[in-house]
Design a protein around this motif. Structure first.
Motif, mmCIF file in Angstrom:
data_model
loop_
_atom_site.group_PDB
_atom_site.id
_atom_site.type_symbol
_atom_site.label_atom_id
_atom_site.label_comp_id
_atom_site.label_asym_id
_atom_site.label_seq_id
_atom_site.Cartn_x
_atom_site.Cartn_y
_atom_site.Cartn_z
ATOM 1 N N ASN A 177 -16.530 -28.341 35.810
ATOM 2 C CA ASN A 177 -16.261 -26.883 36.873
ATOM 3 C C ASN A 177 -14.575 -27.369 36.692
ATOM 4 O O ASN A 177 -14.498 -26.365 37.227
ATOM 5 C CB ASN A 177 -17.134 -26.118 37.951
ATOM 6 C CG ASN A 177 -18.270 -26.842 38.060
ATOM 7 O OD1 ASN A 177 -19.205 -26.560 36.902
ATOM 8 N ND2 ASN A 177 -17.965 -26.496 39.451
ATOM 9 N N LYS A 178 -13.949 -28.115 35.453
ATOM 10 C CA LYS A 178 -12.618 -28.536 35.570
ATOM 11 C C LYS A 178 -11.689 -27.904 34.197
ATOM 12 O O LYS A 178 -11.655 -28.967 33.002
ATOM 13 C CB LYS A 178 -11.487 -29.756 36.341
ATOM 14 C CG LYS A 178 -11.880 -29.983 37.398
ATOM 15 C CD LYS A 178 -10.395 -29.029 38.051
ATOM 16 C CE LYS A 178 -11.372 -29.098 40.127
ATOM 17 N NZ LYS A 178 -9.969 -27.841 40.644
ATOM 18 N N ILE A 179 -12.248 -26.723 33.756
ATOM 19 C CA ILE A 179 -13.220 -26.150 32.676
ATOM 20 C C ILE A 179 -10.652 -26.114 31.692
ATOM 21 O O ILE A 179 -10.709 -26.663 30.003
ATOM 22 C CB ILE A 179 -12.993 -24.907 32.137
ATOM 23 C CG1 ILE A 179 -13.247 -24.651 30.589
ATOM 24 C CG2 ILE A 179 -12.205 -23.936 33.026
ATOM 25 C CD1 ILE A 179 -14.221 -23.081 30.166
ATOM 26 N N ILE A 180 -10.193 -26.016 32.701
ATOM 27 C CA ILE A 180 -8.546 -25.850 32.713
ATOM 28 C C ILE A 180 -8.514 -27.255 32.136
ATOM 29 O O ILE A 180 -7.331 -27.555 31.022
ATOM 30 C CB ILE A 180 -7.719 -25.311 33.197
ATOM 31 C CG1 ILE A 180 -8.031 -24.070 33.246
ATOM 32 C CG2 ILE A 180 -5.800 -25.700 33.105
ATOM 33 C CD1 ILE A 180 -7.252 -23.263 34.606
ATOM 34 N N GLU A 181 -8.540 -28.094 32.546
ATOM 35 C CA GLU A 181 -7.788 -29.596 32.739
ATOM 36 C C GLU A 181 -8.754 -29.935 30.686
ATOM 37 O O GLU A 181 -7.931 -30.905 30.030
ATOM 38 C CB GLU A 181 -8.165 -30.498 33.779
ATOM 39 C CG GLU A 181 -7.592 -30.129 34.310
ATOM 40 C CD GLU A 181 -8.327 -29.637 35.155
ATOM 41 O OE1 GLU A 181 -8.729 -28.662 35.489
ATOM 42 O OE2 GLU A 181 -7.256 -29.578 36.370
ATOM 43 N N ALA A 182 -9.876 -29.526 30.648
ATOM 44 C CA ALA A 182 -10.694 -30.246 29.890
ATOM 45 C C ALA A 182 -9.989 -29.480 28.751
ATOM 46 O O ALA A 182 -9.704 -29.790 27.374
ATOM 47 C CB ALA A 182 -12.527 -29.653 29.739
ATOM 48 N N PHE A 183 -9.520 -28.501 28.411
ATOM 49 C CA PHE A 183 -8.878 -27.146 27.290
ATOM 50 C C PHE A 183 -7.418 -28.490 26.844
ATOM 51 O O PHE A 183 -7.095 -28.559 26.067
ATOM 52 C CB PHE A 183 -9.015 -26.241 27.615
ATOM 53 C CG PHE A 183 -10.054 -25.333 26.912
ATOM 54 C CD1 PHE A 183 -9.951 -24.654 25.363
ATOM 55 C CD2 PHE A 183 -11.157 -24.534 27.676
ATOM 56 C CE1 PHE A 183 -11.227 -24.240 25.197
ATOM 57 C CE2 PHE A 183 -12.337 -24.825 27.559
ATOM 58 C CZ PHE A 183 -12.037 -23.641 26.006
ATOM 59 N N GLN A 184 -6.578 -28.866 28.546
ATOM 60 C CA GLN A 184 -5.362 -29.744 28.239
ATOM 61 C C GLN A 184 -5.697 -30.410 26.925
ATOM 62 O O GLN A 184 -4.735 -30.963 26.761
ATOM 63 C CB GLN A 184 -5.618 -29.507 29.862
ATOM 64 C CG GLN A 184 -4.439 -28.224 30.092
ATOM 65 C CD GLN A 184 -3.886 -28.521 31.478
ATOM 66 O OE1 GLN A 184 -4.384 -29.303 32.379
ATOM 67 N NE2 GLN A 184 -3.139 -27.791 32.174
ATOM 68 N N LEU A 185 -6.651 -31.999 27.521
ATOM 69 C CA LEU A 185 -7.544 -32.598 27.152
ATOM 70 C C LEU A 185 -7.267 -32.008 25.299
ATOM 71 O O LEU A 185 -7.267 -33.233 24.256
ATOM 72 C CB LEU A 185 -8.246 -32.732 27.733
ATOM 73 C CG LEU A 185 -7.703 -33.665 28.590
ATOM 74 C CD1 LEU A 185 -9.311 -34.227 29.890
ATOM 75 C CD2 LEU A 185 -7.171 -35.640 28.535
#
Length: 569
Positions: free
Chosen positions: A217-225
């Motif tokens: 549930n850490k979608i922001i970090e996923a998109f940052q990667l």
């Protein structure tokens, strides 16, 4: 004159019986031999030998006390005893160690696989990075973070240098763990460590990290990667986008908007969409919302071709490029708002998410449009696709029958689980007649009901006769009703205050020794406490009805203690 001398291996020369050391140096340049007599050797016994030379430990005539060895001395003794006990020709090779580990892994016996490391240590061999990676990969598949990082630390203690495969397994362990907080803690720590070491992260590492952040549930970090991959010119393939879909699904409020962004990014990058992609997108439609999405919003920043266009009279399809929103999908109130379609301020007052209420699939081309898009991409739906679509189509018999017909036309084999869901769906809208008809449809397809089928059919047993016929049918099929099924029947009987129904179910449970679950116990307890609140009959034949009610209450009060006693047995 010298007496006979004794040759010692640890002394250069000889020691005679008078304890004098005779130096026998190496041959000199002139090849002359020189003998020299030194002072007495102090570290040899100068006392006479005891009369009994067979007394062990008494050769010097002294007595010694025995002391226990400490831990280090014990380890040293064990090392000395076992150092050369297994010749190289009798020990397994590194390849054989690997085969042993793989054999245990194939049998899902990971503890024995780890014990191979102990065998390697006992044989005085050194494990390799490959052997550790085999174990790491296996524990990572189980999401066992602690065991993975324990092995990782042992690897480093052996002076082994972890490689790219090592870190991929560690990231995957974090992804597959069911403990969010722990997984994110280890993931962030490892990621920071690799950044500090300037370790060259590859495509597999990024995909594993994106999957880990998405699944926790850490979608922001996923998109940052994903942005980081783009900046480092690392290829972004379908597997990366599918991981981002998982991240979108974790955001219940605005996940569908994120899923649309990923969808259009795939289109812009010419990434071929697979069956996995389509099924993930259907999950996003089913489980998440669009957030505060409005007409004229641009999905992918800086790319005008992803602007949501509001067009009058066409079928809405947010998957199209550019995404289309039709006035046909608006409510009367929304139609009034956009009567002047050129007024941007009015468009901004429309929340597209509100259109998902009645038909979640309508904004994505509807059932026909969605399936046609799959066909154009060369993707054939499977049973999972049809099952996901069942939750998205209108909640009516015609729409459900059309979905089954579509599956038949596309030669998709539906399993009994699909029909169980259909029975439950129809029962939940109180269409019990149509729910029963599903059994006939399933039987025509050669499918047999299972325990789950009877569990959902129990929802349709609203009368005593229905319950009696239902339980008889279960027995004919060779099944025994479980606690969940009986709990459903008790719940229905209590809700309808049908004493005949309730007493029949309680008796059936006692005769067949079916223990109730917590829900059934709670329902009956509540029912017994509210007997006095049951509304007394009025109108015609009220005296007869009242007498029957009092008789039923008396029967229940007699049977309920026996039923409760059965619970404790």
């Amino acid at each position: 004159m010298f007496r006979t001398s004794i040759k010692l291996k640890n002394v250069i020369g000889y020691v005679n019986e008078l304890n004098y050391l005779i130096i026998y140096p190496q041959q000199l340049k002139n090849e002359c031999l020189q003998y020299s007599l030194q002072f007495p050797v102090n570290n040899f016994c100068t006392q006479k030998l005891p009369k009994s030379a067979n007394v062990f430990g008494d050769i010097s005539g002294r007595k010694f006390e025995r002391f226990e060895m400490d831990e280090l001395e014990q380890k040293e003794e064990k090392f000395q005893d076992t150092e050369a006990c297994v010749p190289r020709r009798l020990k397994p090779s590194l390849g054989q160690y690997a085969k042993m580990i793989k054999s245990y892994i194939s049998k899902n016996n990971l503890n024995s696989a780890v014990e191979v490391l102990d065998l390697i240590k006992e044989n005085r061999d050194k494990p390799t990075v490959y052997l550790y990676n085999l174990l790491l990969y296996s524990f990572a598949r189980q999401g066992d973070i602690k065991r993975c990082f324990s092995l990782y630390n042992k690897m480093k203690q052996h002076g082994l240098q972890p490689n790219a495969a090592t870190y991929t397994s560690l990231f995957n362990a974090c992804a597959l763990s069911n403990k969010d907080a722990m997984a994110l803690e280890y993931l962030n720590r490892l990621r920071q460590s690799l950044y500090e070491k300037q370790f060259p992260l590859n495509e597999a590492h990024y995909n594993a990290m994106i999957k880990a952040y998405s699944w926790h549930n850490k979608i922001i970090e996923a998109f940052q990667l994903a942005d980081e991959m783009k900046d480092r010119r690392i290829p972004i393939r379908e597997i990366t986008y599918n991981s981002l879909f998982h991240g979108a699904i974790s955001d219940k409020e605005a996940g569908l908007r994120h899923a649309l962004i990923v969808w259009h990014l795939m289109h812009l990058k010419n990434i071929k969409r697979s069956l996995i992609t389509y099924n993930l997108f259907l999950r996003a439609i089913r489980d998440t919302n669009l957030g505060n999405l409005k007409p004229d919003d641009i999905l992918v920043s800086g790319l005008d071709q992803t602007r949501i266009s509001l067009i009058e009279g066409t079928r809405p399809d947010l998957l199209a490029s550019p995404p289309i929103l039709s006035t046909l999908s608006l409510t009367k109130k929304e139609e009034n708002i956009v009567s002047d379609i050129n007024t941007k301020i009015q468009k901004e007052t429309i929340n597209i998410n509100d259109m998902l209420v009645n038909n979640r699939l309508i904004l994505f081309g509807g059932l026909e449009g969605f399936l046609n898009r799959m066909s154009n991409d060369g993707v054939k739906p499977n049973a999972k696709t049809i099952t996901l679509l069942l939750d998205l189509i209108p909640n009516t018999v015609p729409a459900e029958n059309l979905l089954i017909k579509t599956a038949d036309e596309k030669d998709i084999k539906l399993d009994i689980d699909f029909f169980n869901m259909l029975i439950k769906r129809r029962s939940m809208r109180f269409d019990y007649k149509s729910a029963k008809e599903v059994i006939s449809i399933a039987e025509k397809k050669g499918l047999s009901p299972n325990v789950m089928t009877f569990g959902v059919l129990a929802l349709g047993c609203q009368k005593y006769e229905d319950a009696k016929e239902f339980l008889k049918g279960i027995e004919i099929f060779g099944y025994k009703p479980n606690a969940v099924i009986m709990s459903t029947l008790i719940s229905i009987a209590c809700y309808n205050k049908n004493f005949e129904y309730l007493l029949f179910v309680m008796k059936y449970m006692m005769e067949n020794k079916i223990k109730p679950n917590e829900q059934a116990i709670e329902n009956l307890k509540k029912f017994s406490q509210e007997l006095s609140k049951i509304k007394k009959p009025t109108g015609k034949y009220k005296v007869r009805k009242l007498k029957r009610l009092e008789g039923n209450i008396e029967k229940f009060e007699q049977q309920y203690p026996k039923w409760r006693k059965m619970i404790k047995q």
